[in-house]
Design a protein around this motif. Structure first.
Motif, PDB file in Angstrom:
ATOM      1  N   ASN A   1     -55.610 -46.101  10.249  1.00 31.89           N
ATOM      2  CA  ASN A   1     -54.171 -46.084  10.463  1.00 31.89           C
ATOM      3  C   ASN A   1     -53.414 -46.567   9.222  1.00 31.89           C
ATOM      4  N   SER A   2     -53.873 -47.685   8.668  1.00 35.48           N
ATOM      5  CA  SER A   2     -53.199 -48.253   7.499  1.00 35.48           C
ATOM      6  C   SER A   2     -53.342 -47.368   6.265  1.00 35.48           C
TER       7      SER A   2
ATOM      8  N   GLU B   1     -45.361 -45.587  11.699  1.00 39.51           N
ATOM      9  CA  GLU B   1     -46.059 -45.766  12.970  1.00 39.51           C
ATOM     10  C   GLU B   1     -46.931 -44.553  13.234  1.00 39.51           C
ATOM     11  N   ILE B   2     -48.167 -44.800  13.627  1.00 39.20           N
ATOM     12  CA  ILE B   2     -49.104 -43.723  13.932  1.00 39.20           C
ATOM     13  C   ILE B   2     -49.340 -43.711  15.429  1.00 39.20           C
TER      14      ILE B   2
ATOM     15  N   LYS C   1     -59.567 -35.102   9.792  1.00 41.83           N
ATOM     16  CA  LYS C   1     -60.098 -34.704  11.092  1.00 41.83           C
ATOM     17  C   LYS C   1     -59.791 -35.731  12.176  1.00 41.83           C
ATOM     18  N   GLY C   2     -59.573 -36.992  11.767  1.00 43.15           N
ATOM     19  CA  GLY C   2     -59.306 -38.018  12.766  1.00 43.15           C
ATOM     20  C   GLY C   2     -58.725 -39.268  12.143  1.00 43.15           C
ATOM     21  N   VAL C   3     -58.097 -40.092  12.987  1.00 35.77           N
ATOM     22  CA  VAL C   3     -57.480 -41.346  12.544  1.00 35.77           C
ATOM     23  C   VAL C   3     -57.963 -42.471  13.445  1.00 35.77           C
ATOM     24  N   ILE C   4     -58.362 -43.582  12.833  1.00 41.47           N
ATOM     25  CA  ILE C   4     -58.758 -44.786  13.574  1.00 41.47           C
ATOM     26  C   ILE C   4     -57.581 -45.744  13.569  1.00 41.47           C
ATOM     27  N   THR C   5     -56.992 -45.964  14.721  1.00 43.24           N
ATOM     28  CA  THR C   5     -55.765 -46.776  14.809  1.00 43.24           C
ATOM     29  C   THR C   5     -56.100 -48.229  15.078  1.00 43.24           C
ATOM     30  N   ASP C   6     -56.613 -48.901  14.084  1.00 43.47           N
ATOM     31  CA  ASP C   6     -56.931 -50.321  14.196  1.00 43.47           C
ATOM     32  C   ASP C   6     -56.129 -51.076  13.137  1.00 43.47           C
TER      33      ASP C   6
END
Length: 411
Positions: free
Chosen positions: A154-155, A165-166, A204-209
């Motif tokens: 995310n960052s 904001e994601i 392909k993807g986002v890790i929202t941590d």
């Protein structure tokens, strides 16, 4: 058997029909007794469902894939300043208990999109990393073998795209292409060698941590230069019985390890204790309801001595009278259990709906906090029927030994 005693008694259908009379003669008292049982049963079901839900969520977070359960993460202690070499990987692969490995290299890198760039941590991986680690993106999906794609945090997206904001609704992020430059630092930490992606990689993807620093998961196959060494390696055992032996051999080689199965076992033990504690509170409420039902059956016996005398005068046996009281208490216990299941499951599902709706609106994923196993529903209904049966034993026994003459005198 006494010759004057009838050779046959009331059948099960007759007993059931007669036991339902209490709903007509004393409807309010019967309803309140069943309601009290329902609240006790519902409390047990609600609390235990909460415990199961916590356990399911926690274990689900720890084990996203079946392979991750039997995978061990190995790395050298930080104080040794050692890195995992290609010779180490070969040695680990040759351990008899090893099924497959997935090395992970970590170096400082640069992400670039359009005219904006920023520094981040690049994790160079192989596609089997997701299956062995159990990590999956919160938005989008994992990439497959030989796919020019990337997953970033995310960052990192905020860093490269200046997003504030994601959320899962940020669909335009997916399939956007990013270029990367990686700075390989030698083991002496003096020389730096640059590598880069052969082509821009599709997001392909986002890790929202939010707690993690900016990082990117980059497939090794699309780098101009392979990493000189690795920081850690995921080692999958051949089966669950091989995990302990594999762990011991990796420890002998000087690695420090982290086995997800150990975390799962510890979490399971903790959650079982929590579930038992919650169940104890629920059982306390159930005992109160059972005492209330016992009181109802005693009062019912004291009020119906004249009725007992009449049915005995008409030929009912002691066993018939006893069975009638036991049938009444069992039916009320059963209905209390059914009512408790409706209350417990209904309140739990309502809470699940509210929490999932709130999570979705806040940008998260829907989840179920209250989970009720079907076997527990069957057990709770059977237990409530048994409690009802036990509550009726004393008044049923007293009624069975009451003679018609004594019953008429008491009246």
């Amino acid at each position: 058997m006494n010759d004057l005693e009838p050779s046959h008694g009331l059948g099960l259908t007759d007993l059931f029909r007669l036991s339902l009379r209490v709903f007509k003669t004393k409807p309010l008292r019967t309803f309140l007794t069943i309601l009290g049982m329902s609240f006790g049963i519902g409390t047990v079901l609600f609390l235990v469902s909460f415990g199961y839900g916590l356990q399911y969520i926690l274990i689900g977070k720890l084990v996203a894939t079946e392979d991750s359960l039997i995978t061990i993460e190995a790395l050298y202690p930080s104080e040794t300043e050692l890195n995992i070499t290609y010779d180490d990987l070969k040695m680990i692969s040759q351990i008899p208990e090893t099924a497959e490995i997935s090395p992970i290299a970590e170096f400082t890198g640069e992400i670039k999109a359009n005219d904006q760039s920023g520094l981040l941590l690049t994790k160079i991986i192989k596609p089997n990393y997701f299956r062995l680690s159990g990590q999956v993106p919160d938005i989008g999906e994992t990439f497959i073998e030989l796919e020019p794609a990337v997953i970033i945090s995310n960052s990192a997206v905020k860093l490269a795209e200046n997003y504030q904001e994601i959320t899962p609704q940020t669909k335009e992020l997916l399939n956007k292409k990013f270029s990367f430059k990686i700075f390989y630092q030698s083991e002496t930490k003096i020389e730096i060698e640059e590598s880069s992606t052969k082509e821009p990689l599709k997001l392909k993807g986002v890790i929202t941590d939010e707690l993690q620093p900016p990082f990117a998961l980059i497939p090794e196959d699309f780098l101009t230069k392979e990493p000189p060494f690795f920081k850690r390696v995921l080692v999958k055992a051949k089966d669950i019985n091989s995990v302990e032996a594999l762990r011991d051999k990796l420890l002998e080689k000087g690695f420090i390890i982290s086995a997800r199965i150990d975390l799962v076992n510890q979490a399971t033990k903790i959650m079982k204790i929590i579930t038992i504690v919650l169940g104890v509170f629920g059982v306390a409420a159930l005992i109160v309801a059972a005492v209330g039902m016992f009181n109802t059956m005693v009062v019912s016996f004291l009020e119906r001595t004249y009725e007992v005398g009449i049915i005995k005068s008409l030929g009912a046996t002691d066993r018939d009278v006893k069975n009638l009281f036991l049938m009444e208490s069992s039916v009320m216990g059963f209905l209390g259990g059914v009512g408790g299941v409706v209350l417990g499951v209904g309140v739990g599902q309502f809470a699940n709906f509210g929490l999932s709706l709130l999570a979705t609106r806040l940008g998260g994923k829907p989840f179920d906090l209250f989970i009720t196993p079907m076997w527990f529903i069957g057990l709770i209904i059977a237990s409530s029927s048994l409690i009802g049966l036990i509550s009726g034993f004393w008044p049923a026994g007293r009624a069975s030994f009451l003679s018609p003459i004594e019953a008429f005198i008491r009246k």
